[in-house]
Design a protein around this motif. Structure first.
Motif: not given
Length: 146
Positions: A5-12, A82-86
Motif C-alpha cells: 500500500a502507498i505509505p503516505f497521502s499527497l499534500v500538494g 525536479h519537482i517536489c511532492i509534499a
C-alpha cells in the motif's frame, strides 16, 4: 503491479526547481514581475528560493561551482531539475519497500529544505526520466521566519 500500500497521502506541490544561468535576472523576474518573496538561500549551491503562494520556486544557477548536480547533460537539455511532492508523515522503511515493490530505484535520500521546512526526502525518477522528490513533513524549520 504487485506491491505494498502507498505509505503516505499527497499534500500538494512543495517546490519546483528551475535551472537558470543568471541569478540576478531570475530573481528580478520572479520578484518584480510575479511578486514572489525571497525565501531561504543556499549560497554554497548557487541556489535561491522564492515564495509563490504557499509553495516555493527554487532557482538554481548552473554557472555557480556548487551547481554541478544541476548542469544538464547537454547544453539546453533541460531547465527543470525536479519537482517536489509534499506528503503526509510516512515510515521511511515502508516507503523503501513500496518503491522496491514497483521496481523504482531511490536515487538519493537527503535532509532538505522546502516550503514546509527541513525534512527527509527520497529522490526517484518516473518512467520518463523526470526526477521527483517525495518529501514528508518538516522535521524542523529551514531558517526562515515565516
Amino acid at each position: 503491479m504487485a506491491g505494498t500500500a502507498i505509505p503516505f497521502s499527497l499534500v500538494g506541490i512543495d517546490h519546483v526547481v528551475f535551472i537558470v544561468d543568471d541569478m540576478e535576472k531570475a530573481l528580478g523576474f520572479y520578484q518584480e514581475v510575479l511578486g514572489c518573496q525571497r525565501g531561504y538561500s543556499y549560497p554554497t549551491l548557487g541556489m535561491e528560493q522564492v515564495w509563490c503562494g504557499a509553495a516555493l520556486i527554487v532557482l538554481w544557477d548552473i554557472t555557480h561551482p556548487g551547481a554541478n548536480d544541476a548542469v544538464p547533460p547537454v547544453p539546453g537539455g533541460r531547465n527543470v531539475d525536479h519537482i517536489c511532492i509534499a506528503t503526509s508523515p510516512f515510515d521511511h522503511d515502508e516507503l523503501r519497500s513500496h518503491l522496491q515493490s514497483h521496481r523504482v530505484e531511490i536515487i538519493r535520500e537527503a535532509m532538505h529544505g522546502g516550503a514546509r521546512g527541513m525534512g527527509h526526502s527520497f529522490y526517484v525518477r518516473d518512467p520518463f526520466g523526470n526526477k521527483i522528490e517525495i518529501k514528508g513533513p518538516a522535521e524542523y524549520s529551514d531558517g526562515t521566519d515565516w
